[in-house]
Motif scaffolding. Sequence first.
Motif, PDB file in Angstrom:
ATOM      1  N   LYS A 132       0.814  -1.217   0.000  1.00 24.18           N
ATOM      2  CA  LYS A 132       0.000   0.000   0.000  1.00 24.18           C
ATOM      3  C   LYS A 132       0.846   1.265   0.000  1.00 24.18           C
ATOM      4  N   MET A 133       1.964   1.256   0.747  1.00 22.88           N
ATOM      5  CA  MET A 133       2.776   2.460   0.899  1.00 22.88           C
ATOM      6  C   MET A 133       4.061   2.406   0.077  1.00 22.88           C
ATOM      7  N   SER A 134       4.121   1.513  -0.886  1.00 28.87           N
ATOM      8  CA  SER A 134       5.350   1.345  -1.672  1.00 28.87           C
ATOM      9  C   SER A 134       5.762   2.593  -2.421  1.00 28.87           C
ATOM     10  N   GLU A 135       4.796   3.399  -2.834  1.00 29.24           N
ATOM     11  CA  GLU A 135       5.137   4.584  -3.611  1.00 29.24           C
ATOM     12  C   GLU A 135       5.983   5.576  -2.835  1.00 29.24           C
ATOM     13  N   LEU A 136       5.971   5.480  -1.504  1.00 31.19           N
ATOM     14  CA  LEU A 136       6.802   6.370  -0.700  1.00 31.19           C
ATOM     15  C   LEU A 136       8.282   6.012  -0.806  1.00 31.19           C
ATOM     16  N   TYR A 137       8.562   4.758  -1.092  1.00 26.22           N
ATOM     17  CA  TYR A 137       9.933   4.260  -0.999  1.00 26.22           C
ATOM     18  C   TYR A 137      10.551   3.861  -2.336  1.00 26.22           C
TER      19      TYR A 137
END
Length: 420
Positions: A224-229
């Motif tokens: 879900k939060m992969s776009e941050l990294y």
Amino acid sequence: MKISQFTENPQVKKLLRDLWASRERNPERFVFSDVIDAEGHQYVDFVQEGGGMLGIALVGYTYILEQMGLRFVSLAGTSAGAINTILLASLARPDEMKSLKVIELLVKKNFFDFVDGSRNVKKLVQSINKGPRAIPLALRGFIALNGLRKKLGLNPGKDFYQWLEDVLDENRVSTTAALKERMNQFPESIRFRNPAEHQGRKIEATLGIVAADLTTETKVVFPKMSELYFEDPEKVHPAKYVRASMSIPLFFQPFLINNVPRDRASQWYELASYTGDIPDQIKMADGGFLSNFPIDLFHVTDKMPSRPTLGVKLGLDRTQPRKINTYLQLMYGCFNTASKIRDFEFIHRHPDYRLLFTNIDVGNHEWLNFALSDEDKIDLFVRGADAAAHFLSSFNWEYYKGERRRLLSSKVQQVVEEVH
């Protein structure tokens, strides 16, 4: 070892015989979900707790679930729970059994290979598991800790990552996009048992792997939060999510993410409530620090569920006070409390979830014993199978739905009273 040592274990076979006989006598008690297919499979969401090598018990648990016709839609887990989660998500389509493939991996792999630090580190870990005298253990520990100061962990974790990457590659799941596609390859016959109750709803699988971002102090849920990294989240290898989640502090070196995208401040605020500078490098550690049993990831309060979110925990919780008399006891107590209290609080606020999960009694097995004997592995597998059999014998889907209806009615009544 052989797969049959697990599947043909007399205790496991008896558990299944008893379950099948009970289902034959009372089939309505073996209704577990409103999502089914033409083959009679019943679909649930599934969350697994972390616990190092105790995670072998999770394999026994899922084996029983699958043997009784349960299949998985959305999956979540932390640390060891994340390992079994990613395998269940990737080794076959949702309607196919995966636990036999997981057992095969269990049989083939020497888990002490995951202890991939120096020779002194290997000796230290072996000594701890064997219970050595204090002096040689202290000497080995001193030598090993000299390297710990430089790399922030005794073991690089490269062997684990390479093993998992190879497993996923062999099953044609080398990207996040491929994983999502695999998880949503449902059979055409999948449907709601009572379509009128679930009009307009879709059956869509999601994955939740929990890790701790130490650099920005963020609880991370992958993908879900992969776009941050990651610059291109859909191309990320899923093995990276699990390597981050299982990075036991000090035992494994933190998982490093370099070249973090610097142009996503709005996403950082939206997904992580982070307003600081975006670092170029992120250090990640075991997600158990923040949520070792992420049962809350699929929780929906404003409508009736079409399927339950089943969960399994490793070990018995808070059955007696802990003794805190030494430095090691203090450190372990801090870690253990931090890893569990958030999940305890969620369950306390949502008591209906107590009906959805069970604890596996793991006996005296140690969670960091990467040199488990074959007998210990089988024992953990059987303990997981036993816990699953007891859960399936007691879980009542219709009763659970009744509890959810009662909670929804209570909330509606509360809103009405507040308006008036």
